[in-house]
Write an enzyme that holds these catalytic residues in place. Structure first.
Site, PDB file in Angstrom:
ATOM      1  N   LYS A  16       3.084   1.218   9.923  1.00  0.00           N
ATOM      2  CA  LYS A  16       3.291   2.486   9.206  1.00  0.00           C
ATOM      3  C   LYS A  16       2.621   3.644   9.927  1.00  0.00           C
ATOM      4  O   LYS A  16       3.112   4.774   9.877  1.00  0.00           O
ATOM      5  CB  LYS A  16       2.785   2.353   7.766  1.00  0.00           C
ATOM      6  CG  LYS A  16       3.705   1.521   6.885  1.00  0.00           C
ATOM      7  CD  LYS A  16       3.271   1.505   5.442  1.00  0.00           C
ATOM      8  CE  LYS A  16       2.142   0.548   5.202  1.00  0.00           C
ATOM      9  NZ  LYS A  16       1.862   0.352   3.770  1.00  0.00           N
TER      10      LYS A  16
ATOM     11  N   ARG B  96       5.401 -13.392   9.394  1.00  0.00           N
ATOM     12  CA  ARG B  96       5.744 -11.976   9.411  1.00  0.00           C
ATOM     13  C   ARG B  96       7.092 -11.814  10.107  1.00  0.00           C
ATOM     14  O   ARG B  96       7.394 -12.500  11.088  1.00  0.00           O
ATOM     15  CB  ARG B  96       4.668 -11.190  10.159  1.00  0.00           C
ATOM     16  CG  ARG B  96       4.960  -9.704  10.349  1.00  0.00           C
ATOM     17  CD  ARG B  96       3.912  -9.102  11.289  1.00  0.00           C
ATOM     18  NE  ARG B  96       4.282  -7.753  11.687  1.00  0.00           N
ATOM     19  CZ  ARG B  96       3.778  -6.643  11.150  1.00  0.00           C
ATOM     20  NH1 ARG B  96       2.878  -6.748  10.187  1.00  0.00           N
ATOM     21  NH2 ARG B  96       4.154  -5.456  11.574  1.00  0.00           N
TER      22      ARG B  96
ATOM     23  N   GLU C 175       0.865  -1.177   0.000  1.00  0.00           N
ATOM     24  CA  GLU C 175       0.000   0.000   0.000  1.00  0.00           C
ATOM     25  C   GLU C 175       0.907   1.233   0.000  1.00  0.00           C
ATOM     26  O   GLU C 175       1.832   1.314   0.821  1.00  0.00           O
ATOM     27  CB  GLU C 175      -0.890   0.004   1.241  1.00  0.00           C
ATOM     28  CG  GLU C 175      -1.822   1.202   1.317  1.00  0.00           C
ATOM     29  CD  GLU C 175      -2.584   1.282   2.634  1.00  0.00           C
ATOM     30  OE1 GLU C 175      -3.445   2.162   2.762  1.00  0.00           O
ATOM     31  OE2 GLU C 175      -2.298   0.473   3.543  1.00  0.00           O
TER      32      GLU C 175
END
Length: 727
Positions: free
Chosen positions: A456, A446, A226
């Protein structure tokens, strides 16, 4: 006694003899293969005879192949080939890799092949050694640091492309040589059609690499960040694993921007994500955007409404969340198709009524997996989009857009971190409702780092509140941040691929990453000298040179490629105050790169602080007998002002617990600046160059020399040893 017909090449599963397999393939010699528990490759013949060892077998292939001069056309050339076969293993010795590349690059400056003017098994041995290092050599190829070596490598790769592509696809991964990869999950083939074991990504037995339903040459993957921040170390794992699988199966990766939330996204993030992906060496086929598919996504949403598989809901968000948790159906779930289409048009128009609504999928409100309880497909958002402006007043959610665009773009496998595991059923169900081709999901764990925030949203807080200097701040876990702090991309790649494609959640130590980095930079980075500015001391050598003189010495004693530097020798030299405090009167010390000296006098002020020292050179003294080895600088006007920067973690806790606020564990001291002076050669440092300040550690040049009044800025690079915090 004749050796009989070739019967079998067996080898350890983790060490396939790439050069032998490649030579046989190029020569058209059928060579059945299998893995074994033996310590080295073995070539068996039909009459029971055997040959052992990689280069013994390679020499045999060279002699029997129907290729002119494959093992030389005379005794001298055969001996030269043997010389290169003995040198080839140097390539895979981590610390010697760049030294070997530099040596071979210089050798090939005016040569087409390694021996004489023809292609031989020497070329195959060197080519295989480079290819066998995987991503490390690939990143070097892209850097153009060794143009002659790259020219030769590309020429060999092109000339024998069919054979070499097949061999590397089966036996070489991003990390380097490994177990042969499965051509398909059901049918595994070796280079000549025999069965073989799966490749392992990393060193752990649990991290087997195998994409379900993958077909050689047909794998299509996507890395879909993103554009709401810069690429960080966690994203890097996903990007590199995508490329790893694409190379394994001779497939491709596309870079797709999942730009469905205009509130958080910008062109700045898009541009820097592209830059970061290229820094990682990821070779993407093309760049796409989810926003390219907005018209088709709108059509699909309307189709689902008409089929009764989606409905418009005006339930307030908090109430909707509670109803989903409790399995309570919304009052809007039974709306007619006509009413849903009417409200859908209100959403499209961004009207007051439309802004109260969202579009939800009609899945199963009683499913134990709560991600299947009528997830939201579209939300209204009047904020302009960074690519397409104000055309839309509503945007698809990730849950809706991702399965659609994956199928639409022909993605075969969607790599997702295991935190999305519960949403996999939702992904498949939505694709099924859409009537689209199923995309296989492949999960990996992860990557989490100690003392590190990867959200973020949280990283943006540090930027917006001036706690860091930007997204490329050396304290940040972004690719740009850790590279600016001195991390080599090869170290990051090795670190990530060593973990493999494990699905186990792991919290990794930064020390391990910086230790890998040190092993890469230490053998090649130049050495320089600095003295801390504060209370630096003059040591006067009474029998020192009357006139200053200069010697040219290596910047790295064991690596000629680092070049040379000029060192000035004078009667008066600067040393660190901390060193002065350790010296006793009449003690013999070693002045590095000069020789021994005896300190005769230590002069102090009224507070007992040392102000200067007096001594004599004793160059005939043995450096083995001295306790102190001192770095020093000549007292000249050519010294360079330095600013040494050290950084610490942004938070003081290894791992935040669920619900714990990161603001409660902020580190109050994360940056330390120390003034120093450095040798005159540091005027020539380039931005990004890595060096070692002797006895002080490794540094990366952040701001090079501009003028005497402006210091050269050097950022300290961690070396893998635990730090105790800044003071």
């Amino acid at each position: 006694m004749k050796e009989g017909e070739l019967k079998l090449l067996s080898f350890p599963p983790d060490s396939p003899p790439l050069s032998v397999i490649a030579a046989a393939k190029i020569a058209g010699i059928p060579l059945p293969t299998e893995t074994s528990s033996a310590a080295s490759p073995t070539l068996s013949f039909s009459n029971g005879l055997k040959l052992h060892g990689n280069y013994v077998i390679l020499r045999y292939i060279g002699r029997v192949a129907a290729i002119p001069n494959f093992y030389g056309d005379n005794a001298f050339h055969a001996a030269k080939i043997d010389e290169w076969l003995e040198y080839a293993p140097t390539i895979s010795c981590g610390a010697e890799f760049e030294n070997a590349c530099g040596y071979m690059d210089a050798y090939l400056e005016k040569r087409t092949c390694f021996v004489s003017h023809y292609f031989s098994i020497a070329d195959i041995a060197i080519w295989s050694g480079l290819a066998g290092t995987g991503i490390r050599w690939e990143s070097m190829r892209k850097s153009n640091k060794y143009p002659n070596l790259v020219r030769w490598y590309n020429s060999v790769s092109a000339e024998y492309s069919d054979a070499l592509k097949e061999v590397t696809a089966l036996y070489v991964g991003k990390k380097g040589l490994g177990k042969p990869v499965a051509a398909t999950p059901k049918e595994q083939k070796s280079v000549n059609g025999n069965s073989s074991d799966k490749v392992k990504l990393g060193s752990k037995p649990s991290s087997e690499i195998d994409l379900p339903y993958a077909e050689m040459g047909k794998v299509r993957l996507r890395f879909a960040p993103e554009p709401s921040g810069y690429l960080h170390i966690g994203h890097s794992k996903a990007a590199l694993l995508n490329q790893y699988f694409a190379e394994r199966y001779q497939g491709e990766v596309i870079l797709r921007f999942d730009d469905t939330n205009p509130t958080k996204e910008s062109n700045e993030f898009v541009e820097n994500l592209i830059k970061d992906v290229e820094t990682l060496g990821v070779k993407y086929k093309e760049i796409t955007y989810t926003s390219d598919y907005f018209p088709k996504l709108m059509d699909m949403a309307e189709k689902l409404i008409q089929e009764g598989k989606a409905y418009v809901d005006d339930t307030p968000r908090e109430q909707m969340q509670k109803e989903r948790m409790d399995g309570i159906e919304s009052k809007c779930r039974s709306n007619s198709v006509e009413e849903n289409l009417r409200l859908w048009k209100e959403m499209i128009a961004g009207s007051e009524r439309g802004l109260q609504c969202c579009l939800r999928g009609k899945l199963d409100m009683q499913d134990p997996n709560k991600s299947l309880r009528d997830p939201v497909y579209y939300r209204c958002n009047p904020v302009p989009h960074h690519r397409i402006g104000s055309k839309y007043k509503l945007y698809p959610t990730y849950d809706f857009a991702c399965p659609f665009v994956d199928a639409e773009e022909g993605i075969t496998h969607a790599l997702r971190s295991s935190e999305y595991h519960d949403r996999n059923a939702q992904y498949y169900k939505i694709q099924e409702d859409m009537g689209m081709r199923k995309v296989h999901i492949y999960e990996f764990s992860r990557l989490n780092m100690v003392y590190t925030l990867l959200s973020k949203r949280k990283l943006l807080w540090f930027v917006q509140n001036g706690k860091v200097d930007g997204w490329d701040d050396p304290r940040f876990p972004t690719v740009q941040g850790i590279v600016r702090r001195g991390l080599k991309i090869e170290a990051l790649i090795q670190f990530i691929l060593e973990q493999g494609a494990s699905k186990n959640l792991n919290l990794m130590e930064w020390d391990k990453l910086w230790t890998i980095n040190k092993k890469i930079v230490d053998p090649v980075c130049p050495r320089h000298t600095a003295v801390i500015e504060e209370r630096r001391l003059l040591l006067t050598l009474n029998n020192g040179p009357d006139k200053p003189f200069v010697r040219i010495i290596p910047r790295h004693k064991k690596y000629d490629g680092a070049g040379e530097k000029a060192t000035t020798y004078t009667r008066r030299i600067w040393i660190d105050y901390a060193d002065g405090e350790c010296i006793s009167v009449d003690e013999e010390v070693t002045l590095m790169d000069w020789g021994n000296a005896i300190v005769k006098e230590i002069i102090k002020d009224q507070d007992g602080k040392i102000t200067q020292l007096v001594g004599v050179l004793h160059l005939e003294g043995s450096v083995k007998t001295t306790k102190l080895k001192l770095t020093w600088l000549a007292e000249t006007s050519e010294l360079v002002n330095l600013s040494l920067l050290e950084f610490d973690y942004l938070i003081t806790k290894k791992k935040l617990e669920e619900g714990e606020d990161f603001l409660d564990v902020l580190n109050p001291c994360t940056k330390k600046e120390t003034a120093a002076i450095g040798d005159s050669n540091m005027r020539n440092l380039k931005q990004g160059e890595i060096l070692q300040l002797e006895r002080k550690g490794y540094f990366r040049c952040d701001v090079p020399f501009v003028r005497p009044s402006k210091p050269v800025v050097l950022i300290a690079i961690p070396d893998g040893r635990q730090q105790s915090g800044l003071k």
